[in-house]
Design an enzyme around this catalytic site. Structure first.
Site, PDB file in Angstrom:
ATOM      1  CG  HIS A   1     -14.074  -1.423  -3.794  1.00 19.22           C
ATOM      2  ND1 HIS A   1     -13.774  -1.828  -5.072  1.00 19.22           N
ATOM      3  CD2 HIS A   1     -15.249  -2.024  -3.491  1.00 19.22           C
ATOM      4  CE1 HIS A   1     -14.709  -2.650  -5.506  1.00 19.22           C
ATOM      5  NE2 HIS A   1     -15.623  -2.786  -4.573  1.00 19.22           N
TER       6      HIS A   1
ATOM      7  CG  ASP B   1      -7.761   6.437  -8.434  1.00 18.38           C
ATOM      8  OD1 ASP B   1      -7.684   5.790  -9.494  1.00 18.38           O
ATOM      9  OD2 ASP B   1      -8.719   7.195  -8.180  1.00 18.38           O
TER      10      ASP B   1
ATOM     11  CG  ASN C   1     -10.966   3.345  -9.779  1.00 19.68           C
ATOM     12  OD1 ASN C   1     -11.040   2.123  -9.915  1.00 19.68           O
ATOM     13  ND2 ASN C   1     -11.051   4.181 -10.781  1.00 19.68           N
TER      14      ASN C   1
ATOM     15  CB  SER D   1     -12.450  -6.519 -15.472  1.00 15.46           C
ATOM     16  OG  SER D   1     -12.392  -6.513 -14.044  1.00 15.46           O
TER      17      SER D   1
ATOM     18  CD  GLU E   1      -8.733  -5.883 -22.724  1.00 16.73           C
ATOM     19  OE1 GLU E   1      -7.537  -5.584 -22.781  1.00 16.73           O
ATOM     20  OE2 GLU E   1      -9.239  -6.573 -21.803  1.00 16.73           O
TER      21      GLU E   1
ATOM     22  CE1 TYR F   1      -3.312  -3.042   0.806  1.00 15.12           C
ATOM     23  CE2 TYR F   1      -4.326  -1.164  -0.281  1.00 15.12           C
ATOM     24  CZ  TYR F   1      -4.341  -2.501   0.060  1.00 15.12           C
ATOM     25  OH  TYR F   1      -5.393  -3.281  -0.332  1.00 15.12           O
TER      26      TYR F   1
HETATM   27  C1  BV8 Z   1     -18.108  -8.840  -0.387  1.00 18.76           C
HETATM   28  C2  BV8 Z   1      -9.915  -2.328  -2.690  1.00 18.76           C
HETATM   29  C3  BV8 Z   1     -19.409 -10.038   1.204  1.00 18.76           C
HETATM   30  C4  BV8 Z   1      -8.630  -2.825  -2.174  1.00 18.76           C
HETATM   31  C5  BV8 Z   1     -10.992  -4.058  -4.057  1.00 18.76           C
HETATM   32  C6  BV8 Z   1     -20.633 -12.548  -6.138  1.00 18.76           C
HETATM   33  C7  BV8 Z   1     -20.157 -13.210  -7.259  1.00 18.76           C
HETATM   34  C8  BV8 Z   1     -18.790 -13.512  -7.357  1.00 18.76           C
HETATM   35  C9  BV8 Z   1     -17.891 -13.150  -6.325  1.00 18.76           C
HETATM   36  C10 BV8 Z   1     -18.386 -12.506  -5.222  1.00 18.76           C
HETATM   37  C11 BV8 Z   1     -19.735 -12.198  -5.126  1.00 18.76           C
HETATM   38  N1  BV8 Z   1     -19.912 -11.549  -3.938  1.00 18.76           N
HETATM   39  C12 BV8 Z   1     -18.741 -11.455  -3.288  1.00 18.76           C
HETATM   40  C13 BV8 Z   1     -17.775 -12.030  -4.045  1.00 18.76           C
HETATM   41  C14 BV8 Z   1     -16.376 -12.129  -3.648  1.00 18.76           C
HETATM   42  C15 BV8 Z   1     -15.557 -10.909  -4.076  1.00 18.76           C
HETATM   43  C16 BV8 Z   1     -15.453 -10.838  -5.565  1.00 18.76           C
HETATM   44  O1  BV8 Z   1     -16.191 -10.109  -6.208  1.00 18.76           O
HETATM   45  N2  BV8 Z   1     -14.520 -11.591  -6.116  1.00 18.76           N
HETATM   46  C17 BV8 Z   1     -14.329 -11.571  -7.557  1.00 18.76           C
HETATM   47  C18 BV8 Z   1     -12.876 -11.269  -7.867  1.00 18.76           C
HETATM   48  C19 BV8 Z   1     -14.753 -12.921  -8.099  1.00 18.76           C
HETATM   49  N3  BV8 Z   1     -16.123  -9.684  -3.556  1.00 18.76           N
HETATM   50  C20 BV8 Z   1     -15.793  -9.277  -2.307  1.00 18.76           C
HETATM   51  O2  BV8 Z   1     -15.079  -9.912  -1.574  1.00 18.76           O
HETATM   52  C21 BV8 Z   1     -16.409  -7.969  -1.837  1.00 18.76           C
HETATM   53  N4  BV8 Z   1     -16.970  -8.186  -0.520  1.00 18.76           N
HETATM   54  O3  BV8 Z   1     -18.860  -9.112  -1.254  1.00 18.76           O
HETATM   55  O4  BV8 Z   1     -18.305  -9.188   0.926  1.00 18.76           O
HETATM   56  C22 BV8 Z   1     -19.650  -9.930   2.655  1.00 18.76           C
HETATM   57  C23 BV8 Z   1     -20.916  -9.565   3.093  1.00 18.76           C
HETATM   58  C24 BV8 Z   1     -21.145  -9.483   4.462  1.00 18.76           C
HETATM   59  C25 BV8 Z   1     -20.121  -9.761   5.376  1.00 18.76           C
HETATM   60  C26 BV8 Z   1     -18.851 -10.116   4.922  1.00 18.76           C
HETATM   61  C27 BV8 Z   1     -18.606 -10.209   3.556  1.00 18.76           C
HETATM   62  C28 BV8 Z   1     -15.337  -6.900  -1.686  1.00 18.76           C
HETATM   63  C29 BV8 Z   1     -14.778  -6.534  -3.030  1.00 18.76           C
HETATM   64  C30 BV8 Z   1     -13.822  -5.319  -2.890  1.00 18.76           C
HETATM   65  C31 BV8 Z   1     -12.390  -5.781  -3.003  1.00 18.76           C
HETATM   66  N5  BV8 Z   1     -11.506  -4.615  -2.999  1.00 18.76           N
HETATM   67  N6  BV8 Z   1     -10.212  -2.970  -3.974  1.00 18.76           N
HETATM   68  C32 BV8 Z   1      -7.472  -2.305  -2.990  1.00 18.76           C
HETATM   69  O5  BV8 Z   1      -7.693  -1.590  -3.992  1.00 18.76           O
HETATM   70  O6  BV8 Z   1      -6.343  -2.614  -2.607  1.00 18.76           O
HETATM   71  S1  BV8 Z   1     -11.383  -4.687  -5.563  1.00 18.76           S
HETATM   72  C33 BV8 Z   1     -10.359  -4.118  -6.805  1.00 18.76           C
HETATM   73  O7  BV8 Z   1     -10.958  -4.653  -7.998  1.00 18.76           O
HETATM   74  C34 BV8 Z   1     -10.349  -2.615  -7.031  1.00 18.76           C
HETATM   75  O8  BV8 Z   1     -11.207  -1.871  -6.214  1.00 18.76           O
HETATM   76  C35 BV8 Z   1     -10.831  -2.510  -8.476  1.00 18.76           C
HETATM   77  O9  BV8 Z   1     -11.464  -1.332  -8.767  1.00 18.76           O
HETATM   78  C36 BV8 Z   1     -11.782  -3.636  -8.488  1.00 18.76           C
HETATM   79  C37 BV8 Z   1     -12.365  -4.077  -9.777  1.00 18.76           C
HETATM   80  O10 BV8 Z   1     -11.339  -4.167 -10.722  1.00 18.76           O
HETATM   81  P1  BV8 Z   1     -11.446  -3.157 -11.965  1.00 18.76           P
HETATM   82  O11 BV8 Z   1     -11.618  -1.784 -11.428  1.00 18.76           O
HETATM   83  O12 BV8 Z   1     -12.487  -3.638 -12.884  1.00 18.76           O
HETATM   84  O13 BV8 Z   1      -9.993  -3.245 -12.571  1.00 18.76           O
HETATM   85  P2  BV8 Z   1      -9.442  -4.334 -13.578  1.00 18.76           P
HETATM   86  O14 BV8 Z   1      -7.964  -4.162 -13.663  1.00 18.76           O
HETATM   87  O15 BV8 Z   1     -10.019  -5.674 -13.242  1.00 18.76           O
HETATM   88  O16 BV8 Z   1     -10.082  -3.932 -14.990  1.00 18.76           O
HETATM   89  C38 BV8 Z   1      -9.681  -2.738 -15.614  1.00 18.76           C
HETATM   90  C39 BV8 Z   1     -10.592  -2.570 -16.827  1.00 18.76           C
HETATM   91  O17 BV8 Z   1     -10.283  -1.312 -17.439  1.00 18.76           O
HETATM   92  C40 BV8 Z   1     -10.411  -3.637 -17.881  1.00 18.76           C
HETATM   93  O18 BV8 Z   1     -11.674  -4.074 -18.343  1.00 18.76           O
HETATM   94  C41 BV8 Z   1      -9.665  -2.911 -19.019  1.00 18.76           C
HETATM   95  O19 BV8 Z   1     -10.037  -3.395 -20.291  1.00 18.76           O
HETATM   96  C42 BV8 Z   1     -10.155  -1.513 -18.834  1.00 18.76           C
HETATM   97  N7  BV8 Z   1      -9.242  -0.454 -19.295  1.00 18.76           N
HETATM   98  C43 BV8 Z   1      -7.890  -0.497 -19.374  1.00 18.76           C
HETATM   99  N8  BV8 Z   1      -7.431   0.688 -19.852  1.00 18.76           N
HETATM  100  C44 BV8 Z   1      -8.533   1.486 -20.058  1.00 18.76           C
HETATM  101  C45 BV8 Z   1      -9.684   0.759 -19.707  1.00 18.76           C
HETATM  102  N9  BV8 Z   1     -10.925   1.262 -19.799  1.00 18.76           N
HETATM  103  C46 BV8 Z   1     -11.041   2.514 -20.267  1.00 18.76           C
HETATM  104  N10 BV8 Z   1     -10.002   3.296 -20.624  1.00 18.76           N
HETATM  105  C47 BV8 Z   1      -8.742   2.809 -20.533  1.00 18.76           C
HETATM  106  N11 BV8 Z   1      -7.692   3.569 -20.918  1.00 18.76           N
END
Ligand code: BV8
Ligand code: ZN
Length: 285
Positions: free
Chosen positions: A144, A111, A109, A227, A253, A73
């Site tokens: 988040h 940030d 985000n 994503s 994408e 971090y």
């Molecule tokens: C919870 C903070 C329950 C920390 C982050 C239901 C279904 C499936 C899974 C779950 C579900 N419910 C819960 C889950 C589990 C889990 C989850 O979703 N897992 C996934 C991975 C399968 N969720 C959780 O654990 C959440 N908690 O549900 O708790 C609960 C309830 C009661 C009591 C207890 C528990 C918590 C989720 C939060 C996690 N924290 N971040 C940190 O940052 O250090 S998540 C992290 O991923 C970031 O916040 C980020 O924003 C987020 C999502 O990622 P993206 O932002 O989409 O980034 P990524 O790189 O993936 O994609 C970038 C995109 O941009 C791409 O598509 C790319 O093509 C595009 N791009 C690139 N360049 C550009 C562009 N677009 C435009 N312009 C460009 N130039």
């Protein structure tokens, strides 16, 4: 007849959907900050490249090795502290400020670039005028958390991390004789953690409820740079669709949301958002 450039069609469709929309939600992910120099999570240069999420962004990881999690971090803070909002952040902030009411910015985000854009656009709109412009309509719901805040693991006190915005990561850096000391709460001495939501942790209920209420009431939900893999954030645009609204996706994408989107605009946010939001929306007194 000249063929319309590939994304011209969807851009025109997005402009049509947004021009008169009185209730708009913007849901953003790491991609909107990519052109500000903030690494995304899952891209080739992504933050998860050298570590898997389970290793770093979970309470178990912090319990197991707080020093490793703090080092990650602190590194992220030093990278993001020198990043500035890009034209995509600013176009969203300007739409929210000019429309006054009806626009909700929701971000995954941590940030703080939407907040910086809101303050900068409010200053730009007020420039030279007699009154200051209130940035609050453009301040985001941070699903988040925020990279630049600390939270005490013992008393829960939340504080700004002083000194980080100047790019100097908080607290002593790791030095030759070992890792940096773990930060302690000035109120109770408890161990501080970054004020972000880790995997497996619940999001702030009020923030989440406000985000879903806005998405369910929205005429248009614009999904930028995510994503669409992380829940519950990824379900927000589905709430708009289920309530009869439209979804515009802006992303170079395809994602799991693309097939459900009303229109998908392929390309980078910093170029596309000013084009899509160039036409001012309705001014809501
Ligand atoms: C919870 C903070 C329950 C920390 C982050 C239901 C279904 C499936 C899974 C779950 C579900 N419910 C819960 C889950 C589990 C889990 C989850 O979703 N897992 C996934 C991975 C399968 N969720 C959780 O654990 C959440 N908690 O549900 O708790 C609960 C309830 C009661 C009591 C207890 C528990 C918590 C989720 C939060 C996690 N924290 N971040 C940190 O940052 O250090 S998540 C992290 O991923 C970031 O916040 C980020 O924003 C987020 C999502 O990622 P993206 O932002 O989409 O980034 P990524 O790189 O993936 O994609 C970038 C995109 O941009 C791409 O598509 C790319 O093509 C595009 N791009 C690139 N360049 C550009 C562009 N677009 C435009 N312009 C460009 N130039
Ligand atoms: Zn404390």
């Amino acid at each position: 007849m000249s063929a319309t450039p590939p994304s011209q069609g969807p851009i025109a469709e997005a402009v049509r959907l947004l021009t008169d929309a009185r209730r708009v939600v913007f849901l953003t992910g790491a991609g909107i900050s990519a052109e500000s120099g903030v690494p995304t999570f899952r891209g080739p240069e992504g933050l998860w490249r050298s570590h898997r999420p389970e290793e770093l962004a979970t309470p178990e990881a912090f319990r197991r090795d707080p020093g490793l999690v703090w080092a990650w971090y602190r590194w992220r803070r030093s990278v993001v502290a020198s990043c500035r909002p890009n034209p995509a952040h600013r176009a969203i902030a300007r739409r929210a400020l000019l429309q006054g009411r009806g626009v909700t910015v929701v971000t995954q985000n941590v940030d703080a670039l939407h907040e910086a854009a809101a303050r900068e656009e409010a200053l730009a709109l007020a420039a030279g005028g007699p009154t200051r412009v209130d940035p609050s309509p453009a301040l985001p719901l941070e699903l988040h958390g925020n990279l630049f805040r600390d939270r005490c693991t013992r008393c829960g006190r939340v504080s700004e991390s002083p000194g980080v915005r100047e790019g100097a990561p908080r607290g002593a850096e790791a030095s030759a004789d070992g890792p940096a000391p773990l930060p302690g709460c000035t109120a109770c001495g408890g161990l501080l953690r970054p004020d972000v939501v880790w995997f497996g942790e619940a999001l702030d209920r009020e923030t989440l409820e406000e985000a879903f209420a806005a998405a369910s009431a929205a005429e248009v939900c614009v999904v930028v740079g995510t994503s669409s893999l992380v829940h519950p954030a990824a379900a927000l645009p589905l709430a708009t669709l289920e309530a009869g609204g439209a979804v515009v996706e802006v992303n170079p994408e395809a994602t799991p949301l693309t097939a459900r989107a009303t229109c998908a605009v392929r390309g980078p946010a910093a170029a596309l958002l000013p084009a899509i939001l160039g036409t001012p929306g309705p001014v809501m007194p």
